[in-house]
Design an enzyme around this catalytic site. Sequence first.
Site, PDB file in Angstrom:
ATOM      1  N   HIS A 123       0.688  -1.408  -0.153  1.00 59.27           N
ATOM      2  CA  HIS A 123      -0.006   0.090   0.168  1.00 59.27           C
ATOM      3  C   HIS A 123       1.052   1.228   0.010  1.00 59.27           C
ATOM      4  CE1 HIS A 123      -3.252   2.643   2.070  1.00 59.27           C
ATOM      5  NE2 HIS A 123      -3.787   2.056   1.071  1.00 59.27           N
ATOM      6  N   ASP A 200       3.329  -4.756   7.825  1.00 58.91           N
ATOM      7  CA  ASP A 200       1.976  -4.000   7.598  1.00 58.91           C
ATOM      8  C   ASP A 200       0.462  -5.098   7.936  1.00 58.91           C
ATOM      9  OD1 ASP A 200       0.157  -2.652   6.616  1.00 58.91           O
ATOM     10  OD2 ASP A 200       0.759  -1.777   4.678  1.00 58.91           O
ATOM     11  N   GLN A 203      -4.332  -5.128   6.703  1.00 59.15           N
ATOM     12  CA  GLN A 203      -5.806  -6.093   6.503  1.00 59.15           C
ATOM     13  C   GLN A 203      -5.537  -7.183   6.983  1.00 59.15           C
ATOM     14  OE1 GLN A 203      -7.597  -4.882   4.214  1.00 59.15           O
ATOM     15  NE2 GLN A 203      -7.890  -3.036   3.770  1.00 59.15           N
ATOM     16  N   LYS A 226     -10.360  -0.880  10.398  1.00 59.74           N
ATOM     17  CA  LYS A 226     -10.867  -1.959   9.177  1.00 59.74           C
ATOM     18  C   LYS A 226     -11.249  -2.968   9.987  1.00 59.74           C
ATOM     19  CE  LYS A 226      -6.974  -0.232   6.459  1.00 59.74           C
ATOM     20  NZ  LYS A 226      -8.377   0.751   4.895  1.00 59.74           N
ATOM     21  N   CYS A 364      -4.887   2.492  -3.634  1.00 58.30           N
ATOM     22  CA  CYS A 364      -3.608   3.057  -3.156  1.00 58.30           C
ATOM     23  C   CYS A 364      -2.186   1.737  -3.415  1.00 58.30           C
ATOM     24  CB  CYS A 364      -3.236   3.160  -1.455  1.00 58.30           C
ATOM     25  SG  CYS A 364      -4.710   4.668  -1.625  1.00 58.30           S
TER      26      CYS A 364
HETATM   27  N1  PLP Z   1      -1.256  -1.009   4.649  1.00 58.47           N
HETATM   28  C1  PLP Z   1      -2.298  -1.850   4.129  1.00 58.47           C
HETATM   29  C2  PLP Z   1      -2.009  -2.690   3.217  1.00 58.47           C
HETATM   30  C3  PLP Z   1      -3.959  -1.036   3.702  1.00 58.47           C
HETATM   31  O1  PLP Z   1      -4.909  -1.704   2.925  1.00 58.47           O
HETATM   32  C4  PLP Z   1      -4.159   0.408   4.419  1.00 58.47           C
HETATM   33  C5  PLP Z   1      -5.764   0.841   3.546  1.00 58.47           C
HETATM   34  O2  PLP Z   1      -6.812   0.403   2.581  1.00 58.47           O
HETATM   35  C6  PLP Z   1      -2.945   0.792   5.224  1.00 58.47           C
HETATM   36  C7  PLP Z   1      -2.339   0.235   4.904  1.00 58.47           C
HETATM   37  C8  PLP Z   1      -3.370   2.513   5.409  1.00 58.47           C
HETATM   38  O3  PLP Z   1      -4.209   2.084   6.691  1.00 58.47           O
HETATM   39  P1  PLP Z   1      -5.096   3.857   7.283  1.00 58.47           P
HETATM   40  O4  PLP Z   1      -5.860   5.102   6.281  1.00 58.47           O
HETATM   41  O5  PLP Z   1      -5.901   3.166   7.896  1.00 58.47           O
HETATM   42  O6  PLP Z   1      -3.235   4.530   8.478  1.00 58.47           O
END
Ligand code: PLP
Length: 406
Positions: A123, A200, A203, A226, A364
Amino acid sequence: MAYDIQKIRADFPILHQNVYGKPLVYFDNGATSQKPQSVIDAISKVYKEINSNIHRGVHYLSTRTTDKYENARKIVKEFINAGHFHEVIFTSGTTASINSVMYSFGEKFVNKGDEIIISAMEHHSNIVPWQILCERKGAKLQIIPFNENGELLLNEYEKLLSEKTKLVAINHVSNTLGTINPVKEIIKIAHRNDVPVLVDGAQAVHHTKVDVQDLDADFYAFSGHKAYGPTGIGVLYGKEKWLEAMPPFLSGGDMIKTVTFEKTVYNDLPFKFEAGTANFVGAIGLAEALKYITSVGTENISLHEAGLLEYGTKKLEEIADLKIYGNARNKASAISFLLKNIHHSDVGIILDKLGVAVRTGNHCTQPIMDKFDISGTVRASFAMYNTKEEIDVLFDGLKKIIEMFS
Ligand code: PLP
């Protein structure tokens, strides 16, 4: 115990509505999930009964809010099986957690000529911070490639590791391809080279059991919104030895022990990394969400969602002009796809009119789009409250769209 989908659905008030006269089918869970009544109630209860700033107050309300906030930390600790409660830091979300490590760890441990390894399926939140760090420090970003199915090439990863590598930052589950990455193995390989790993988990935590000690993750980041919790709250788990060694990133109130104009002494963990008034209402809401997940059972949720993934994949594969992006053997419940010669935005807009909420675009993850030479996909991502009948609605909608465009 049988998976009582009707009971679960009844716990999520937002699901029971029509949009454009059609029952809502919510398949945008990868972006954010819906909230059970217990989370909504917990947030409302704080404001109705105990709202007061945490940590510094001696009065009744403040001590009650503080207790609730610190209890939320304990619930997170147990949920991810952290070794110590002070290894759990509340942030505003995954992005904030990653940025905290980038600034703090990066400041102390990354220097000119060093390297950071990420993957080609990250992401943007796990790409851009590292680019900024590399630019700031004169370090280099190295990228683990993936194959056509959306699986990381671990042999290529091993080749990238060297004495220059200072950190590996990798997603647990890809938000676009659904791939569940073998993070335990990735961490083991990194540790053989004395390199720490940030995972990270944005998900992952709500789909699969996460045990940070079993994974041996050095850092683990996730977002509340999420995982059936509120927005504006997230978690950074960090091993004590790293957090102790790292300087604070944000500074101000609560992260200090004493302040004089000559010298400030920083607070102990976890407060060293929680400057300013924390989102205590969010943390209490997140704890309630994790309690809800635990009450349903992470394994039960994983099984239910695996059933939805299998059913959805088979159903969508029946459509000749549909291509799925991301066919990893180990996959979470997200399906990215395109209909031949129909723009993903058009598909999303028409599905919406049929009551089906999906996400369209690059999610993203522009480098994934570049790899497949596409501008975006349609993504249907399933949660614990989704059903096979809802997938049928998606399927019928897609057939209708193909007819309209033919
Ligand atoms: N990492 C992953 C794999 C994501 O899917 C997302 C959000 O879609 C993020 C990071 C960023 O999350 P946040 O916008 O809640 O900080």
